[in-house]
Design an enzyme around this catalytic site. Structure first.
Site, PDB file in Angstrom:
ATOM      1  N   ASP A 350       0.881  -1.153   0.000  1.00  0.00           N
ATOM      2  CA  ASP A 350       0.000   0.000   0.000  1.00  0.00           C
ATOM      3  C   ASP A 350       0.932   1.219   0.000  1.00  0.00           C
ATOM      4  OD1 ASP A 350      -2.347   1.477   0.362  1.00  0.00           O
ATOM      5  OD2 ASP A 350      -1.995   1.594   2.513  1.00  0.00           O
ATOM      6  N   ASP A 542      -1.729  -1.017   6.170  1.00  0.00           N
ATOM      7  CA  ASP A 542      -1.952  -0.605   7.560  1.00  0.00           C
ATOM      8  C   ASP A 542      -2.819  -1.602   8.312  1.00  0.00           C
ATOM      9  OD1 ASP A 542      -4.460  -0.138   6.643  1.00  0.00           O
ATOM     10  OD2 ASP A 542      -4.402   2.038   6.820  1.00  0.00           O
ATOM     11  N   ASP A 546      -7.074  -2.418   4.835  1.00  0.00           N
ATOM     12  CA  ASP A 546      -6.596  -3.406   3.870  1.00  0.00           C
ATOM     13  C   ASP A 546      -6.866  -4.839   4.329  1.00  0.00           C
ATOM     14  OD1 ASP A 546      -5.493  -1.624   1.922  1.00  0.00           O
ATOM     15  OD2 ASP A 546      -3.927  -1.151   3.361  1.00  0.00           O
TER      16      ASP A 546
END
Length: 648
Positions: A350, A542, A546
């Site tokens: 991410d 995180d 997610d």
């Protein structure tokens, strides 16, 4: 992890539990206690061998000799015989204790007393070393436990009173002097304070906290007297959760470990029956069959084939890996994840908070002519106060605290797009240009021409303007990506942020592939595509928004686990500070652990196979058997402990 009985194959480990050792002196006494039976046995064995060979005595034979060697056998043999009986009672007939028991008692039955004692003595020494190694592996976790002070100073009225940490209630105010450790999680009441967070993150650089920010148990106050209001009970502190997590990590077995345990269950009875065959079958084929000789060979076979080296060293290797990781501020929830990390060939990341600081700043605010900029900003700021996204924080920093007098109705978060609400009976939109398109808002901008993240604003069905927001790349991100590529690990960046921003970050860091403008379900699709290529995939994010991708990947790595309980729950690996350099480090620790485990398997099987063949052919004595069993176990233990000394 409370009991090592399942992990290990042998008695002294559970006879001497180190889990409550405090202080160096106590550790030394505990270690000495482990070796006392072996020392007594060794002295008596030497005396017996001396009377047998070097200073022969006419009286030292028959029952006297048996009693002499019996006295040497009891200190080391009795605990193992007891454990053999316990195993049989619990239904595990063919345990390692049983193998060692029949091998050594068999040696006594054919009057090979010194060998019988020696086998059990070296076996016990091996076990004592194993106990030390386990205690050493637990040491990393124990040092974490020591980070929670037993007592804290609490403000009661105007007085400062010292109380036991577990008796402190939520809402109490802790008075923290320079150099003191914080005992519970709380909120900083002082204007600013610097803390050493190494107990939690593995990083010793000071972390400056401001009034209202969260501070955690185990942090050390550095310079000024600080006051902290307790927000969490002692047993629920983040550090307690971390400790519980690492202590439970050994419950999650790696496939190699599970295989060895299953293997030992099948292997041990086979070995016993083969030993019986070695002893009895030659009677059918040889003319000069001597029961005593073939029994001796069978006993050698039993001693050699004891799977101790494997059963001890493999869990110990994984345990060392988990310990080494926790010392570096990486929490690994089980040895199975160490294995997956070692095999990871593709790291999917991410962007926000993983590779970038996650600290957004408003760069510019551009509004169409005819709009009241201050009024609109006030409304958008109030609307963003209903979001936890870093973008919302950037807008608050730019526009000041949210105005509570703004009446917002029908507030709704549109996943992956932004926010909407009604203000004065008309719809206010704040989000990306996809949100504008979805609502049919006409604008004449090309969003792809703007590198930064854009928050478009519309009111009453008309486009009003936009804010550009930028996030800075973490200084450790570039070197981390380079190290991953050096280790032949592919990288992909997935983000809900604008495609131009994502491509800009990917280019800056040298990331293989990058995709922007993704909704949570799009991230899932991308990870499925990558996994379709039969690659072991690690996902770094995180851990909260997610969660679906973390669950889908082979190993989910969460960044900045100190921020969120949900992260600790969701991810398989938690990087306790936000440092991306820990991603290649976690993979390196996984690879080193796996390498050591397979070295131990190769060593154990290789040496045992050679000595087994020699033993069955009558070319090896009980002394070679002792080396094959205990020597290999010791070498494997020393090899497993090595991981804790490695510099990564």
């Amino acid at each position: 992890m409370a009991h090592e009985h399942e992990e290990s194959c042998c008695a002294p480990v559970h006879e001497h539990d180190h889990s409550h050792d405090h202080g160096h002196e106590h550790d030394e006494n505990g270690t000495l206690k482990l070796f006392i039976p072996s020392i007594i046995s060794f002295v008596l064995l030497l005396a017996g061998i001396a009377l047998d060979n070097w200073i022969p005595q006419t009286w030292f034979k028959g029952y006297v000799r048996l009693i002499g060697y019996g006295a040497a056998y009891i200190p080391v043999g009795l605990p193992v015989i007891k454990d053999a009986f316990k195993s049989i009672q619990s239904g595990d007939f063919f345990s390692e204790f049983f193998l060692m028991g029949i091998a050594t008692l068999g040696a006594f039955a054919i009057a090979e007393y010194p060998e019988g004692v020696a086998v059990m003595l070296f076996y016990s020494v091996g076990e004592a070393f194993q106990s030390m190694a386990v205690a050493k592996a637990k040491g990393n976790i124990k040092t974490l436990l020591d980070q929670r002070p037993d007592q804290v100073s609490v403000l009661q009225g105007e007085e400062i009173v010292t109380v036991r940490a577990e008796t402190v209630s939520i809402g109490d105010i802790i008075h923290l002097k320079p150099g003191e450790k914080l005992g519970l999680d709380g909120q900083l009441l002082s204007e600013t304070a610097s803390f050493n967070t190494s107990a939690l993150t593995g990083e010793s650089k000071p972390d400056t906290k401001r009034k209202g920010e969260t501070v955690l148990a185990g942090m050390i106050n550095l310079n000024t007297v600080s006051r902290v209001q307790v927000t969490t009970a002692y047993k629920d502190s983040k550090l307690s959760k971390i400790l519980e997590l690492v202590q439970n990590a050994t419950a999650q077995k790696a496939p190699t470990e599970l295989f060895i345990r299953k293997f030992a269950k099948i292997y041990t009875p086979i070995v016993v029956f083969l030993a019986i065959a070695i002893c009895l079958l030659p009677a059918l084929f040889t003319d000069d069959y001597l029961f005593r000789d073939w029994l001796y060979r069978a006993l050698i076979f039993l001693v050699i084939s004891c799977p101790c080296a494997l059963v001890i060293s493999i869990p110990l290797g994984y345990f060392g890996g988990i310990g080494a990781a926790s010392r570096n501020g990486i929490l690994i929830k089980g040895s199975n994840y160490l294995d997956v990390l070692a095999q990871a060939r593709h790291v999917v990341m991410d962007k926000t908070g993983t590779l970038t600081e996650g600290v957004f700043r408003v760069q510019e605010a551009i509004f169409q002519p005819g709009w009241d900029k201050n009024e609109l900003l006030k409304w958008v700021n109030a609307l963003e106060s209903h979001s936890t996204h870093p973008v919302a924080t950037a807008i608050h920093e730019y526009a000041g605290p949210a105005d509570r007098s703004v009446k917002l109705e029908n507030i709704e978060e549109v996943a992956g797009h932004g926010l909407k609400a009604d203000v004065n009976g008309k719809e206010l939109l704040a989000g990306n240009f996809k949100l504008m398109d979805k609502a049919g808002i006409v604008h004449h901008l090309d969003p792809s021409g703007i590198v930064h993240t854009v928050i478009a604003i519309a009111y009453d069905g008309r486009f009003a303007g936009y804010l550009t927001i930028a996030d800075s790349i973490k200084p450790e991100a570039g070197p981390a990506i380079r190290r991953l590529h050096e280790a032949h690990v592919k990288t992909t960046l997935l983000s809900g942020d604008k495609e131009t921003v994502v491509q800009h970050v990917a280019k800056e860091l040298g990331i293989g592939k990058a995709f922007g403008d993704l909704l949570p379900e799009d991230k899932v699709s991308k990870v499925k595509e990558i996994k379709a290529g039969n690659e072991i995939v690690a996902f770094v994010g995180d851990g909260v928004n997610d969660a679906p991708v973390v669950a889908l990947s082979d190993v989910g790595i969460a960044m900045g686990g100190l921020g969120s309980d949900a992260t600790i729950e969701t991810a398989d690996v938690v990087i306790q500070d936000d440092n991306p350099a820990k991603i290649p480090l976690a993979i390196a620790i996984g690879k080193a652990t796996r390498k050591i485990v397979w070295q131990n398997i190769g060593l154990a099987f290789g040496v045992k196979a050679i000595v087994l063949i020699l033993g069955a052919g009558g070319l090896a004595t009980m002394w070679e058997a002792v080396f094959a069993d205990v020597g290999v176990a010791l070498l494997a233990i020393l090899n497993a402990v090595r991981i804790q000394r490695m510099k990564f």
